[in-house]
Write a protein that holds these residues in place. Sequence first.
Motif, mmCIF file in Angstrom:
data_model
loop_
_atom_site.group_PDB
_atom_site.id
_atom_site.type_symbol
_atom_site.label_atom_id
_atom_site.label_comp_id
_atom_site.label_asym_id
_atom_site.label_seq_id
_atom_site.Cartn_x
_atom_site.Cartn_y
_atom_site.Cartn_z
ATOM 1 N N SER A 99 -48.858 85.432 51.192
ATOM 2 C CA SER A 99 -48.015 86.410 51.418
ATOM 3 C C SER A 99 -47.949 86.977 52.828
ATOM 4 N N LYS A 100 -46.950 87.778 53.222
ATOM 5 C CA LYS A 100 -46.970 88.572 54.372
ATOM 6 C C LYS A 100 -46.359 89.688 54.150
ATOM 7 N N LYS A 101 -46.744 91.015 54.503
ATOM 8 C CA LYS A 101 -46.158 92.235 54.432
ATOM 9 C C LYS A 101 -46.256 93.173 55.440
ATOM 10 N N LYS A 102 -45.128 93.520 55.914
ATOM 11 C CA LYS A 102 -45.613 94.751 56.941
ATOM 12 C C LYS A 102 -45.918 96.246 56.523
ATOM 13 N N LEU A 103 -47.224 96.598 56.753
ATOM 14 C CA LEU A 103 -47.671 97.691 56.352
ATOM 15 C C LEU A 103 -47.388 99.017 57.248
ATOM 16 N N THR A 108 -49.759 94.259 60.098
ATOM 17 C CA THR A 108 -49.140 93.439 59.072
ATOM 18 C C THR A 108 -50.361 92.888 58.060
ATOM 19 N N ARG A 109 -49.991 92.934 56.916
ATOM 20 C CA ARG A 109 -51.087 92.428 55.771
ATOM 21 C C ARG A 109 -50.765 90.865 55.587
ATOM 22 N N GLU A 150 -57.456 88.796 51.951
ATOM 23 C CA GLU A 150 -56.359 89.724 52.662
ATOM 24 C C GLU A 150 -57.151 90.129 54.153
ATOM 25 N N TYR A 236 -51.488 103.574 56.732
ATOM 26 C CA TYR A 236 -51.000 103.001 55.842
ATOM 27 C C TYR A 236 -51.764 102.941 54.652
#
Lengths: 322, 122
Positions: A99-103, A108-109, A150, A236
Motif C-alpha cells: 500500500s501507498k498513501k500520502k501523509l 508518503t507512507r 511500514e 502527520y
Amino acid sequence: MQKIAFRGREFQCEEKETVLDVLVRNDIPIPHSCRSGVCHSCLVKAVKGRPSIASQAGLKETLAHQKYFLACQCIPENFIEVAIADESVNHFVDATVISKKKLSEAITRVRIKTDEVIDYKAGQFLNIKGIKEQIRSYSIASIPSDDFIEFHIQRMQEGVVSTWLSDQIEVGEHLKVSEPVGECFYLGDNKDQSLLLIGTGSGLAPLYGIVSDALQQGHSGEIYLYHGGRTLETIYYRDKLQALAQQHPNFTYTACISDGSIIENTKPGRASQIALTEHPALKNWKVFVCGNPSMVNDTKKAAFLAGASLKDIFSDAFVPAS
Amino acid sequence: MSETLYEKLGGDAAVNAAVDIFYRKVLADDRINSFFEGIDMDKQAAKQKAFLTMAFGGPHNYTGKDMRDGHAHLVKKGLNDTHFDAVMENLGATLKELNVPDDLIAQAAAIAESTRNDVLGR
C-alpha cells in the motif's frame, strides 16, 4: 575446546583463546586495537551461538540484545558463528509494496510485505535497495505483530531512492530490503520507567513504532511523545496519535509547530525545547530522539545534562545521503 | 600480586558509573564547555571513557603523541592550564561523589596530571 565459524570457515580455539585471538592467528583481518574491551573496535555479532557475558559488558543493552559482542573479550563457551558488525546486515530480502498513501506534502507512507519473515524491533531501520542499486536507510514505523512493514518516506529534492519510492513505485511492485539495523528501540526491561520521545519530520516513524510497541508490551510508566515540524501540514498522524492518547492514559502526545502559528491542540515552538521545558529532570528516564541530525545531537546533550544516563539515550539521526 | 589501582577502583563497571557523572560535570562547567560545542555526544562519551580508564590506571593505548595531536586544535582555540585545572577539579569531584577513598583519588589525579604538558602541547 570450542569452535568458531567466520565467512564459511571453521576454526578450532586453543585453551583460553578469545574469538579475536583465533581470528588473528588465522590471518583474518579484523579491526582491533586495545584488546582490553575498552576501545570497542573489535565489535562483532554472533549470527549463531551465544557470546560470553564478559564480552558484552559495557555494551548498550540494545547491542547486547542483538548478540553483538567484543571479540577480544569472548572466550567461546559454545559454537559461535561470527560476523563483522556491518556484514551481518548485508543480506537482502525480496519484498512487495502492498500500500501507498500520502501523509503530507513531503511524506508518503509505504507498506511492504517481505517474502521471508524479518525479525525486527520497532524503531530499527532497514536498508532499502532502490533503483540503480542505490541503498538508503528507512526507519520502521510498524511493530512486529503487524502483517506489513511500514515506512514514512520523506521526499528529498533530487533524492534518487526517495523520489522513486514516493512518486514511481506502485502497489504490487518489488524491492529489496536488508536485515534490521539500529539500536534505537524499546527494550521492555523496565516497564515503570518514564519515556520521552522527541522527533522532527519523518523522525516520527521510529518513534511511532516504539510507542506502539511499548503500549502493546504493557508499558506502565508515563510515555511522552513530542512531534515537531514547521507547519501544521507537516505534523502527520495527528488523528492516530490523539486517538492512541485517548485509549492509553499513560501516553501523552504533543504536536509542536515552529513557524509561530497558534493552532488548537498544538504547541508553538520547537519539539525538543518544549519537551525539555516540560520535563526538565530526566534522571532514570529513557529518551529517544530521531530526525534532523543537529536537533538530535543538541537534544541528546540537553537530555544528558537534564539527568538522563548515557545508556538511556537512544537516537537516530537522519543524515541525508550524499 | 597486589591489586592494581584499576581493580581497587572497581574496573570497567566503575568507569561506566564515572563517565556519566564526569561528562555531565564537564559539559555543565562554563569554564570549559565551550570546547565541547557541537561535538558528537556518543563519540565524545567514548573518549571520556577512554580518558577515565587511563586515569583509573586501566588498560589504554594513549600515547603522549595521541594526547598532543588530539588536543592541538583546542590549544589553537586557547586551551590552557586553567582549563586543564578545571578538568582535574571535575575528575576529583566525580571520584568523591563515587565515595572513592582520598588516597586512590590522589593516585588517579597523578595519572591524569601526567598528561598536562602533552595535552597543552608543550
